[in-house]
Design an enzyme around this catalytic site. Structure first.
Site, short mmCIF file in Angstrom:
data_model
loop_
_atom_site.label_atom_id
_atom_site.label_comp_id
_atom_site.label_asym_id
_atom_site.label_seq_id
_atom_site.Cartn_x
_atom_site.Cartn_y
_atom_site.Cartn_z
N PHE A 140 0.85 -1.19 0.00
CA PHE A 140 0.00 0.00 0.00
C PHE A 140 0.88 1.24 0.00
O PHE A 140 1.70 1.42 0.89
CB PHE A 140 -0.94 0.04 1.22
CG PHE A 140 -1.87 1.21 1.16
CD1 PHE A 140 -2.99 1.19 0.33
CD2 PHE A 140 -1.61 2.37 1.89
CE1 PHE A 140 -3.84 2.29 0.24
CE2 PHE A 140 -2.45 3.47 1.80
CZ PHE A 140 -3.57 3.43 0.97
N ASP A 225 9.16 2.99 1.49
CA ASP A 225 7.96 3.68 1.94
C ASP A 225 7.83 3.41 3.43
O ASP A 225 7.38 2.35 3.86
CB ASP A 225 6.73 3.15 1.18
CG ASP A 225 5.43 3.75 1.69
OD1 ASP A 225 5.44 4.43 2.74
OD2 ASP A 225 4.38 3.53 1.04
N LYS A 254 2.39 9.98 8.24
CA LYS A 254 1.73 9.51 9.47
C LYS A 254 2.32 10.15 10.74
O LYS A 254 1.97 11.26 11.05
CB LYS A 254 1.71 7.98 9.51
CG LYS A 254 0.79 7.43 8.39
CD LYS A 254 0.23 6.06 8.66
CE LYS A 254 -0.97 5.77 7.79
NZ LYS A 254 -0.70 5.01 6.57
C1 LIG Z 1 -0.91 5.31 5.12
C2 LIG Z 1 0.10 4.91 4.13
C3 LIG Z 1 0.27 5.60 2.92
C4 LIG Z 1 -0.65 6.72 2.51
O1 LIG Z 1 -0.54 7.83 3.37
P1 LIG Z 1 -1.65 8.98 3.27
O2 LIG Z 1 -1.15 10.01 4.24
O3 LIG Z 1 -2.95 8.35 3.69
O4 LIG Z 1 -1.69 9.45 1.89
C5 LIG Z 1 1.29 5.21 2.09
N1 LIG Z 1 2.11 4.20 2.41
C6 LIG Z 1 1.99 3.51 3.56
C7 LIG Z 1 2.95 2.42 3.87
C8 LIG Z 1 0.98 3.83 4.46
O5 LIG Z 1 0.84 3.13 5.59
#
Ligand SMILES: *Cc1c(COP(=O)(O)O)cnc(C)c1O
Length: 399
Positions: A140, A225, A254
């Site tokens: 994700f 990421d 986050k």
């Molecule tokens: C939450 C998340 C995203 C997306 O972040 P947003 O601030 O919701 O756009 C991308 N990568 C990972 C691993 C995430 O946990």
């Protein structure tokens, strides 16, 4: 509340686009690891705003940082250097060992930036054929187009028309498949050091070794990421360094803004050197309030003993979950690392979440059948015990 509505859930579904499955709750305040609703009921919060509230709710050092910056200025644009950004960048670079930072507003935006920087890097070097980005099934990376294209969950892309091209998804921890996918035209391998949303799946040592080797062999970049794993969630400042991944670009969001919207791309100097004014940008990115709040968070996370206690709480929580799995046959393997943990369940995960909520514990899901726990990083030993005892009760009620 709007007068015509009898509760918040109705008001919410009448007024806001129905894009989330929301619980029928009306939280009025939070302190530390707890939230309180309008009826005065307290909830132990092991969701933490989906890994955002690393220090729990209303941490005094974050409140103070925001209040102090709010007295000075709240926004001045990226046309001018400013102290909150500089102080925070200095701290992040020292903590991570990276060379340059780019500020944006969210996780998906950090990933968009990371992907653009990786492509531009090879383009400026004249290696224009190096555009392919290899990512992983069930990953994700966010909801905007390139981040969504990178995301290894086809269902999330359905109905949105053409996606940015040159993304390929390989099965997680399948080193053979990765070796087949990576070649001279690979721009970057992009991965979560721990695949969170996809089911709290840790990376194998073999995979780390293979990624590091492919990076050398094919001269491609590695993008981590760390939107969910970064800023201490796994008991180290970054998850990628914990696992020994050699990384060129890191995305953070986050937890990094202390509850305010903030995304960060950290990069090595070879990447930064290929970027020029005008290549990328954002109006709000690196908002001074968010940077001030973020600095307060990172200062706490790096304070003496903090990350050690993350690992201690992790061990306690993992051991407690394993005990529950022995007691309840519908529970399966415990996954994860640090304070990003999950447990498989054969009972519908939504039922378990609802039962826990009834009993005063907020938990989340990951993938189809994993209950995900994301307590604040400063959660106490007693709170971990309390969460486990509520989970025990909740399990007994659904079984
Ligand atoms: C939450 C998340 C995203 C997306 O972040 P947003 O601030 O919701 O756009 C991308 N990568 C990972 C691993 C995430 O946990």
């Amino acid at each position: 509340m709007a007068q015509s509505f009898t509760n918040f859930k109705d008001a919410d579904s009448q007024l806001l686009a129905s894009l989330y499955g929301k619980a029928d709750l009306n939280f009025v305040s939070g302190k530390g690891s707890y939230l309180e609703d309008a009826s005065g009921k307290r909830y132990l919060d092991f969701v933490s705003g989906i890994a955002v509230n690393a220090l729990g709710h209303c941490h005094p050092s974050i409140q103070k940082a925001i209040a102090e910056q709010a007295e000075k200025f709240m926004h001045i644009s990226n046309l001018y250097p400013n102290k909150p950004q500089i102080d925070f960048a200095e701290k992040l670079l020292a903590a991570s060992g990276f060379d340059k930072a780019f500020f944006c507003n969210s996780g998906t935006e950090a990933n968009e930036g990371a992907i653009k920087f990786a492509r531009k890097y090879f383009n400026r070097k004249g290696l224009i054929e190096k555009q392919r980005i290899v990512t992983f099934v069930n990953s994700f990376h966010g909801r905007t187009f390139a981040a969504l294209s990178a995301t290894g969950q086809p269902a999330l892309r359905e109905g949105f028309g053409p996606m940015p091209g040159e993304f390929e998804h390989v099965v997680w921890n399948d080193t053979n498949a990765l070796c087949k996918a990576v070649n001279e035209s690979t721009c970057a391998i992009m991965l979560e050091p721990l695949a969170a949303e996809g089911g709290v799946m840790t990376i194998s040592e073999e995979m780390v070794k293979t990624i590091n080797e492919l990076r050398e062999k094919f001269n491609c970049l590695v993008i981590a990421d760390e939107v969910q794993t970064g800023v201490g969630r796994l008991g180290t400042f970054l998850g990628s360094s914990k696992y020994g991944l050699n990384v060129d670009i890191v995305s953070l969001a986050k937890a990094v803004g202390g509850g305010l919207p903030l995304g960060v791309v950290l990069m090595r100097s070879h990447v930064a050197e290929m970027l020029k004014p005008g290549d990328h940008g954002t109006t709000f990115g690196g908002n001074p309030l968010a940077c001030a709040a973020g600095l307060a968070v990172v200062n706490e996370v790096l304070s003496s003993g903090f990350l050690e206690s993350v690992l201690e709480r992790s061990e306690e929580l993992k051991a407690g979950l394993a005990k529950l799995a022995e007691k309840y046959s519908f529970l399966g393997n415990v996954h994860g690392d640090g304070l990003l943990l999950g447990i498989e369940t054969e009972k519908p995960v939504a039922e378990l979440i609802a039962s826990a909520r009834e009993n005063g514990l907020l938990v989340h899901r990951a993938g189809a059948n994993v209950l995900r726990l994301l307590p604040p990083l400063n959660v106490s030993k007693e709170e971990v015990k309390e969460a486990l005892s509520i989970l025990d009760k909740s399990c007994s009620l659904v079984s």
